[in-house]
Design an enzyme around this catalytic site. Structure first.
Site, PDB file in Angstrom:
ATOM      1  N   MET A  95     164.342  93.007 117.184  1.00  0.00           N
ATOM      2  CA  MET A  95     164.689  92.178 118.330  1.00  0.00           C
ATOM      3  C   MET A  95     163.794  90.960 118.444  1.00  0.00           C
ATOM      4  O   MET A  95     163.462  90.522 119.530  1.00  0.00           O
ATOM      5  CB  MET A  95     164.606  92.998 119.628  1.00  0.00           C
ATOM      6  N   LYS A 118     174.413  96.977 125.962  1.00  0.00           N
ATOM      7  CA  LYS A 118     173.842  95.876 126.731  1.00  0.00           C
ATOM      8  C   LYS A 118     173.957  94.641 125.864  1.00  0.00           C
ATOM      9  O   LYS A 118     172.999  94.166 125.294  1.00  0.00           O
ATOM     10  CB  LYS A 118     172.382  96.161 127.040  1.00  0.00           C
ATOM     11  N   ASP A 135     176.890 101.962 122.059  1.00  0.00           N
ATOM     12  CA  ASP A 135     176.286 100.635 122.203  1.00  0.00           C
ATOM     13  C   ASP A 135     177.144  99.583 121.523  1.00  0.00           C
ATOM     14  O   ASP A 135     177.984  99.908 120.694  1.00  0.00           O
ATOM     15  CB  ASP A 135     174.926 100.611 121.492  1.00  0.00           C
TER      16      ASP A 135
HETATM   17  N1  SAH Z   1     167.895 101.974 117.505  1.00  0.00           N
HETATM   18  C1  SAH Z   1     168.114 100.822 116.658  1.00  0.00           C
HETATM   19  C2  SAH Z   1     167.390  99.600 117.155  1.00  0.00           C
HETATM   20  C3  SAH Z   1     167.901  99.086 118.445  1.00  0.00           C
HETATM   21  S1  SAH Z   1     167.116  97.637 118.945  1.00  0.00           S
HETATM   22  C4  SAH Z   1     167.689 101.164 115.233  1.00  0.00           C
HETATM   23  O1  SAH Z   1     167.069 102.198 115.000  1.00  0.00           O
HETATM   24  O2  SAH Z   1     168.005 100.378 114.331  1.00  0.00           O
HETATM   25  C5  SAH Z   1     168.179  96.387 118.340  1.00  0.00           C
HETATM   26  C6  SAH Z   1     167.551  95.617 117.209  1.00  0.00           C
HETATM   27  O3  SAH Z   1     167.655  96.355 116.003  1.00  0.00           O
HETATM   28  C7  SAH Z   1     168.222  94.309 116.911  1.00  0.00           C
HETATM   29  O4  SAH Z   1     167.820  93.289 117.772  1.00  0.00           O
HETATM   30  C8  SAH Z   1     167.765  94.065 115.475  1.00  0.00           C
HETATM   31  O5  SAH Z   1     166.433  93.611 115.433  1.00  0.00           O
HETATM   32  C9  SAH Z   1     167.780  95.466 114.922  1.00  0.00           C
HETATM   33  N2  SAH Z   1     169.044  95.749 114.217  1.00  0.00           N
HETATM   34  C10 SAH Z   1     169.920  96.718 114.483  1.00  0.00           C
HETATM   35  N3  SAH Z   1     170.937  96.713 113.604  1.00  0.00           N
HETATM   36  C11 SAH Z   1     170.695  95.728 112.737  1.00  0.00           C
HETATM   37  C12 SAH Z   1     171.344  95.199 111.592  1.00  0.00           C
HETATM   38  N4  SAH Z   1     172.494  95.726 111.136  1.00  0.00           N
HETATM   39  N5  SAH Z   1     170.779  94.171 110.939  1.00  0.00           N
HETATM   40  C13 SAH Z   1     169.620  93.633 111.353  1.00  0.00           C
HETATM   41  N6  SAH Z   1     168.966  94.076 112.431  1.00  0.00           N
HETATM   42  C14 SAH Z   1     169.475  95.106 113.114  1.00  0.00           C
END
Ligand code: SAH
Length: 485
Positions: A383, A270, A248
């Site tokens: 998100m 995406k 990703d």
């Molecule tokens: N599978 C991922 C989430 C994917 S959805 C997980 O477990 O973290 C994507 C969302 O995750 C982003 O829009 C944000 O809200 C959050 N996110 C992922 N990485 C991040 C980061 N380093 N800092 C803040 N938010 C993060």
């Protein structure tokens, strides 16, 4: 001086340890673990050694060293702090042609004890010839992180089947091919997955038929929030063994750098706004590479099972008979909370925590806002940047207090992390004022009030009084385009 590597069978053999302190204790325990008959010679013992002596696990000579202690030993370890005594032991041992190790003294030793990576019965011993024990230790750490603990079980399996494998494949070249299959293919995967009951059947079956071809495999791996230090050892191992990596856009270059150099890397993220690969295309890629016999790592930011569509991908793989494994990752809520100094639960503030996604109209409408608005719980909202006005409206309507603190964490756990704090009533305005952009995670609940007090990582939290830069438009509107969760 060059050393000859050697693995010694010490079971039921007498070994003498001279000294009764902490070092001697460590040596004695390691010797006991391989079945040696240990005698410890020292006027006094550590409590643990004394306990072992009382229980008869070791023999104890409670006196000053005497040369006749060496009479029945196969091997001697001198672990006293007395250099003259150690030297005397070394001399006397040499006269009797006994191998002796003087702890931390390569010059007095005729054998050395290597640094060890133990995946028994597979054991890796590392020596720097006494010149740089620290280097040997570093190499050991490296190997520890690279080698899966299931290797031991795999080695035991190979021992159990060795004769039958030899009979079936008398030709060495063919046999080698079979072992490669055994150690890298589906059997290794069954062992790693803890499916021991299926392992024996799989080997038996393979020995009946032709040598089975490599089967491809997909490992669904959580890459964590971006800092490679937050990968699990298993994730690192999967990256090291990957032939192909489908990742990703949330996966950082630092994490990808750890993968096998010649692994093919394909970005299927995406990315909001940019060109994206459809979920169907991702499925097709997974299938194509796995069917070609490759080890495919499907690498996702955070954890693959938290708003990551990991479930859908596994259902697809299962429907097509492709074997898979799952390696969890540190999800954004946990990483952001840790790096913003916001405990997700706290006895005084919150007894539960909910992971929510609220970034598109569908998810906003289907959530139970009354339940989400309850006090004494923490919300971790994924998100959510573009949906903040709606989120506030729903939570206030559901009864959550307007003065509930929040911490909005952008690029959590990364060098450029920013934390904006405030209260629910001013949440969207604060986000706009600081031009918070994706990826960002919202933590809402009274625990967020601790962010300023407990902050320890990156820039200080941007609190209400801080000078606010001129407002920029949120650039995250296009996140509304898709709704993965
Ligand atoms: N599978 C991922 C989430 C994917 S959805 C997980 O477990 O973290 C994507 C969302 O995750 C982003 O829009 C944000 O809200 C959050 N996110 C992922 N990485 C991040 C980061 N380093 N800092 C803040 N938010 C993060």
């Amino acid at each position: 001086m060059k050393l000859y590597p050697l693995f010694a069978d010490l079971s039921h053999r007498a070994v003498l340890v001279i000294g009764g302190g902490a070092v001697a204790e460590r040596k004695a325990l390691a010797l006991l673990a391989v079945g040696a008959q240990v005698t410890v010679g020292a006027p006094e013992l550590t409590p643990e050694l004394a306990r072992l002596a009382r229980r008869g696990r070791i023999a104890h000579r409670a006196a000053a060293f005497a040369p006749d202690w060496l009479d029945h030993a196969w091997l001697v370890i001198a672990a006293t702090a007395d250099r003259a005594l150690n030297a005397r032991v070394a001399d006397l041992a040499a006269l009797r042609r006994l191998f002796v190790n003087v702890v931390d003294d390569a010059a007095l030793s005729s054998f050395q004890v290597p640094a060890v990576v133990d995946r028994s019965p597979l054991v890796i011993a590392i020596s720097s010839g006494g010149s740089a024990p620290m280097l040997a230790r570093l190499v050991r750490e490296r190997l520890e992180s690279l080698l899966d603990h299931s290797l031991g079980a795999l080695a035991t399996l190979a021992t159990q089947w060795r004769k039958r494998i030899r009979r079936r494949y008398p030709d060495l070249a063919v046999r080698r091919h079979f072992y490669e299959w055994l150690f890298r293919g589906p059997v290794a995967q069954l062992v790693r997955s803890g499916r021991f009951e299926q392992v024996q059947a799989a080997v038996a079956q393979a020995l009946q038929g032709a040598t089975p071809a490599y089967a491809g495999l997909v490992v669904l791996v959580g890459a964590g929030p971006g800092d490679p230090g937050l990968l699990t050892l298993r994730a690192l191992r999967a990256l090291n063994e990957a032939d192909v990596i489908l990742h990703d856009h949330l996966v950082t270059p630092e994490v990808l750098d750890l993968a096998r150099r010649d692994a093919e890397r394909i970005e299927v993220g995406k990315r909001a706004g940019g060109r994206s690969v459809s979920q169907d295309d991702i499925h097709a890629l997974l299938l194509r590479h796995a069917r070609a016999g490759r080890r495919v790592v499907r690498l996702k930011g955070g954890d693959p099972f938290v708003f990551g569509r990991g479930g859908e991908e596994l259902q697809f793989l299962r429907a097509h008979g492709i074997p898979y494994e799952v390696v969890p990752g540190v999800t954004a809520a946990l990483a952001c909370a840790a790096h913003a100094g916001v405990p997700l639960t706290h006895r005084d503030h919150a007894q539960s925590v909910r992971f929510v996604t609220a970034h598109c109209r569908d998810s906003l409408d289907t959530l139970d806002w009354r339940a989400l608005a309850q006090e004494r719980q923490t919300l971790a909202v994924y998100m959510g940047v573009s949906g903040l006005p709606a989120l506030r409206a729903h939570l206030l309507a559901g009864g959550r207090r307007p003065d509930t603190p929040f911490a909005l964490i952008e690029n959590g756990a990364r060098a450029d992390q920013r934390v904006v704090v405030g209260t629910l009533d001013n949440l969207p305005e604060r986000a706009v004022a600081h031009a918070v952009h994706s990826p960002a995670l919202l933590i809402l609940g009274t625990v967020a009030g601790l962010a300023t007090e407990l902050a320890w990582f990156g820039a200080a939290p941007l609190a209400e009084s801080a000078t606010v830069p001129p407002a920029r438009r949120l650039q995250t509107g296009h996140e509304l385009a898709h709704c993965p969760a």
